[in-house]
Each structure stands twice: as structure tokens, then as C-alpha cells.
Design an enzyme around this catalytic site. Structure first.
Site, PDB file in Angstrom:
ATOM      1  N   GLY A  21      22.700 155.148 -52.219  1.00 60.90           N
ATOM      2  CA  GLY A  21      21.699 154.699 -53.170  1.00 60.90           C
ATOM      3  C   GLY A  21      21.769 155.483 -54.457  1.00 60.90           C
ATOM      4  N   GLY A  22      20.659 155.374 -55.244  1.00 57.71           N
ATOM      5  CA  GLY A  22      20.662 155.998 -56.560  1.00 57.71           C
ATOM      6  C   GLY A  22      20.693 157.512 -56.525  1.00 57.71           C
ATOM      7  CD  GLU A  95      13.809 159.322 -35.880  1.00 56.78           C
ATOM      8  OE1 GLU A  95      14.082 158.795 -34.780  1.00 56.78           O
ATOM      9  OE2 GLU A  95      12.671 159.350 -36.370  1.00 56.78           O
ATOM     10  CB  VAL A  97      16.626 154.703 -37.405  1.00 50.67           C
ATOM     11  CG1 VAL A  97      16.001 153.374 -37.016  1.00 50.67           C
ATOM     12  CG2 VAL A  97      15.578 155.815 -37.357  1.00 50.67           C
ATOM     13  CG  ASP A 140      11.132 154.233 -53.668  1.00 54.54           C
ATOM     14  OD1 ASP A 140      10.951 153.146 -54.250  1.00 54.54           O
ATOM     15  OD2 ASP A 140      12.251 154.742 -53.523  1.00 54.54           O
ATOM     16  CE  LYS A 142      14.067 151.709 -52.276  1.00 53.41           C
ATOM     17  NZ  LYS A 142      14.827 151.973 -53.516  1.00 53.41           N
ATOM     18  N   PRO A 143      11.887 147.321 -48.775  1.00 46.82           N
ATOM     19  CG  PRO A 143      12.189 144.996 -48.831  1.00 46.82           C
ATOM     20  CD  PRO A 143      11.725 146.151 -49.664  1.00 46.82           C
ATOM     21  CG  ASN A 145      13.135 153.636 -49.014  1.00 46.71           C
ATOM     22  OD1 ASN A 145      14.327 153.876 -48.845  1.00 46.71           O
ATOM     23  ND2 ASN A 145      12.511 153.898 -50.149  1.00 46.71           N
ATOM     24  CG  ASP A 157      14.372 157.620 -49.898  1.00 45.95           C
ATOM     25  OD1 ASP A 157      14.073 158.742 -50.371  1.00 45.95           O
ATOM     26  OD2 ASP A 157      15.212 156.877 -50.421  1.00 45.95           O
TER      27      ASP A 157
END
Length: 446
Positions: A21-22, A95, A97, A140, A142-143, A145, A157
Site C-alpha cells: 500500500g501507500g 497474527e 489472517v 482509516d 475501509k474494505p 483494512n 492498520d
């Protein structure tokens, strides 16, 4: 992938790249000491950062680790360790996921059923309530995260989270977050609150059922304008979830659904029962009609005439109110346009356009010719001085309380400068865009 196989802290070996990501990358790694797989977040610093900016980015990753480590909840990512690489950069050990993010699922499968989304939203809300009770605002949501593992939903995040008791790493007026999922108050450079996270939750649920965010635009600035001034696009696939997303995507934080009300609505949806858009009410029973010519009938006609007159008066009042509203809107635009014009122009720029962008909001555009031998680069990583110059020009203007650091757009062809006015109305944001041989500055007042 040159870090593949790298060993961190003499125990974590990188075995594969999970995502990028950014602010960094997330790796799958093997904990050779405990013989288990983990996820490790790597901070990647842009090359143009100076020493002070580099320290801010490093501090953000450290704060992300602290914020997540404070929270013990099945719906929040578990942080195992924080280690430092040979280059002094921190790495967060978390962890693993295994099933990817909600964003990944939407890309692979498309929009989800409202009842499934309600179940995801219920777990997200439970995790958010735990974070808010601990004094942490995520900022933040959002999908990308939202991680999924079987029936489990996990928030991750916390890199730009606001933590009560920690010194802020976001200067006043600075805009932080992902534009399409940021609340109107965040877009205006105001502090994010628990209600801001609920807005972002609403935008995430909307995206999950519709397959697209509720606010879109051709540029980062256009998305900001849509979030701050426009209604979300109609949720045509939300079905019984529509009252939930509409109740969360309200501009005024005080008008959004409370966590208790939202919890009840999502629980009801998850059980398969529809959620009414309004509280249920009993229908009124019509009384029997009076006999013709009776006093009751005559009285009924008189009441009908009185009600007709009242309705006509109300209609006139509505029309007058509408006229006053639009007149005020026009007046607000004129006033906001005068504020924008009063800023003047930086050296080398000329004002080339002015526009009413809705709700009385005014936008003026300033243009300057770019002189660059051998061709003009359109990426701000090579032209960040342009944004910094505009920011410095804004900082000395009257009526401006604070100016945030430039935030780079995802396409790297424009940047947004968040502005906090001394009082409303005032300048709220400035967009600087590179277009071939010219620089375009859009100043918006609301």
C-alpha cells in the site's frame, strides 16, 4: 522481492509478499523460534522525505503497534512484536489472517448480499466500540483494512489512528485517510471522532453491497467535494441495509446513528428480519360518514374549507421558504467567492475561472505556466516543491488558522492541502494539479 528470505531479529524469515500500500508492504513470515506463520508490516519511506518527515513516518508505525497492542479483542488484529531492521526501520509482527481482506473479496466476487454485509458490519462495530472505549479512533476504516478468516472479521492498520494521551502526529488542518471513505469533518481538516469512524463504517458497508464507494470523482479533489457537499449515490442493491447506510452517511456527526441503535439494527438484519426505515405506527381508522344535511356534515364541510385554506397558506409558506433558501444559497456563493478572490494570487499565477460547485460553495482556479526543459514531469514526487510553495503562500493569508502538509493523490499528479479557516465561511481546501505545461490551483471556500 529482494527481501524474500530475509531474516529479521534472528527469528522472522520473510516467505512471501501479501500486499502493498501507500505506507508499506505486508509480508508472510515464519517465526522460526515458535514455529508458526505470522504477518509482518514493513514501512516503506518515500525518497523525497527530509529527516523530520522521516521521523514522523517512523513514529506513525510505532504508534500503530502501540495502538493495536492496547486492544485485546477478537475483531482487532493481534500484535506479537515490534522489531528493528538493519536499516533502523521498524517492522510490526502480527497474527496472520489467512483469507485476505473485504476489498479482496469484493474484487473477486463482486457485491455481497445485504444480510452477509450486516453480519460483517456487526463484527466491525463490536471491534470499533472496543477501540473507542480504549480511547482510540481508527480514522482509516475501509474494505482493504477489514480482514476475513472464515466467519471472523478483523480490523487492521491503525497507522493513522488517533490515540488519547499520545502526542498527535497530524498537524492541525492536515487531511489523513482514504478520500472515498473519509467523513466530511475529516475532509475539512477537523479532528476525527468515533462518529467519523461510523461514517467510514457506513461507506464500507455501502461499498460491500453496491460494489463501489458512495462518493466518487475524477480526481481526489472531486471526491472531497462530493463527500463534503453531495448526497451519496442511491444504494440500489442495499435492500434492507439501506436505512443503516443512510443513517451512517449523514453529514452532521450528531445526526448519525448511535452505536446502540446501529447494533440493534444490524443484529435484526443478521437474523433475517427487515429493518423499518421509520418507526412502526398504527394506521388511523376512518370514522363513519355523517348523514347528509346533519350538523356534523355541515361542520365537516366547514372543517374541510378551513383545512383547504390552511393547506393553501402552507403551500405559499413553503414556496416563500424555498425562494428564501435559494436566495440565501446564491448570496452565500457570492460571499464565498469574494473570500476566495480576496486571497489574491501567488506570483506567476493568474485567476482563470470561478465556479459555484453547489450549496453556496465557491471555487476559483489559478493557473501558472510551467517552464521545464526536456519535458514536464506530471508526478508530484518530482515536483513536491510546487505544493510546498502554495502551502507557504496560504500560511500568510488572513482568515486562515492552520494549513496542513500536502497530501499526495493516489495518481501522484495532484496534491491536496487541507486548510482550517479562522471562522466559517472560509477556505477549506486547495488542490494543486500538474497538467502538461501548466500548474492548476483550485481554491474552495465554504
Amino acid at each position: 522481492m529482494e527481501d524474500l528470505g530475509r531474516l529479521l531479529a534472528h527469528r522472522y524469515r520473510l516467505t512471501g509478499l501479501l500486499g502493498q500500500g501507500g505506507m508499506g508492504a505486508v509480508w508472510r513470515a515464519r517465526d522460526e523460534q515458535l514455529n508458526r506463520d505470522v504477518a509482518i508490516k514493513e514501512l516503506q519511506l518515500p525518497e523525497h522525505l527530509d529527516a523530520a518527515q522521516r521521523q514522523i513516518w517512523l513514529a506513525r508505525l510505532n504508534r500503530e503497534a502501540r495502538a493495536a497492542a492496547r486492544l485485546k479483542h477478537p475483531g482487532i488484529i493481534t500484535v506479537h512484536d515490534l522489531v528493528t531492521g538493519d536499516d533502523e526501520r521498524p517492522w510490526i509482527v502480527m497474527e496472520l489472517v489467512r483469507d485476505g481482506s473485504l476489498g479482496d473479496l469484493l474484487k473477486a466476487q463482486g457485491p455481497l448480499a445485504p444480510q452477509q454485509v450486516a453480519g460483517i458490519g456487526l463484527q466491525m462495530l463490536d471491534a470499533l466500540r472496543a477501540a473507542h472505549q480504549a480511547g482510540i479512533t481508527h480514522r482509516d476504516i475501509k474494505p482493504a483494512n477489514v480482514l476475513l478468516e472464515g466467519d471472523r472479521v478483523v480490523l487492521t492498520d491503525f497507522g493513522i489512528a488517533a490515540v488519547d494521551g499520545d502526542d498527535t502526529l497530524t498537524r492541525s488542518g492536515e487531511v489523513m485517510g482514504t478520500p472515498a471513505f473519509m467523513s466530511p469533518e475529516q475532509v475539512r481538516g477537523l479532528p476525527a471522532t468515533a462518529e467519523s469512524d461510523l461514517w467510514s463504517l457506513g461507506a464500507t458497508l455501502y461499498t460491500a453491497v453496491e460494489g463501489r464507494p458512495p462518493f466518487t470523482g475524477t480526481s481526489t479533489g472531486a471526491v472531497y467535494v462530493a463527500v463534503a457537499t453531495e448526497d451519496p449515490a442511491p444504494a440500489t442493491h442495499a435492500g434492507p441495509l439501506e436505512p443503516v447506510v443512510n443513517g451512517l452517511l449523514r453529514k452532521d456527526p450528531a445526526q448519525r446513528l448511535t452505536t446502540d441503535h446501529l447494533y440493534a439494527m444490524l443484529t435484526q438484519l443478521g437474523s433475517g428480519h427487515p429493518v423499518p426505515a421509520q418507526p412502526p405506527h398504527q394506521p388511523l381508522m376512518a370514522p363513519p360518514a355523517p348523514a347528509p344535511g346533519s350538523p356534523a356534515a355541515r361542520g365537516g364541510r366547514l372543517r374541510w374549507v378551513a383545512l383547504s385554506i390552511a393547506a393553501a397558506v402552507a403551500a405559499v409558506a413553503v414556496a416563500v421558504s424555498a425562494f428564501v433558501f435559494f436566495a440565501r444559497t446564491d448570496s452565500a456563493y457570492d460571499h464565498n467567492l469574494r473570500i476566495a478572490k480576496a486571497l489574491g494570487t501567488p506570483s506567476g499565477y493568474t485567476r482563470t475561472a470561478e465556479k459555484n460547485v453547489g450549496g453556496g460553495r465557491a471555487r476559483v482556479e489559478l493557473t501558472a505556466t510551467r517552464t521545464c526543459g526536456g519535458g514536464c514531469s506530471e508526478t508530484f514526487t518530482a515536483n513536491m516543491d510546487t505544493c510546498k510553495a502554495i502551502r507557504e503562500w496560504l500560511m500568510i493569508k488572513p482568515g486562515i488558522a492552520a494549513v496542513g502538509s500536502p497530501m499526495l493523490a493516489p495518481d501522484e499528479r495532484s496534491c491536496i492541502v487541507g486548510v482550517k479557516p479562522v471562522r466559517a465561511p472560509g477556505v477549506i481546501q486547495v488542490e494543486v494539479a500538474l497538467q502538461n505545461d501548466r500548474t492548476l490551483v483550485r481554491i474552495e471556500v465554504a
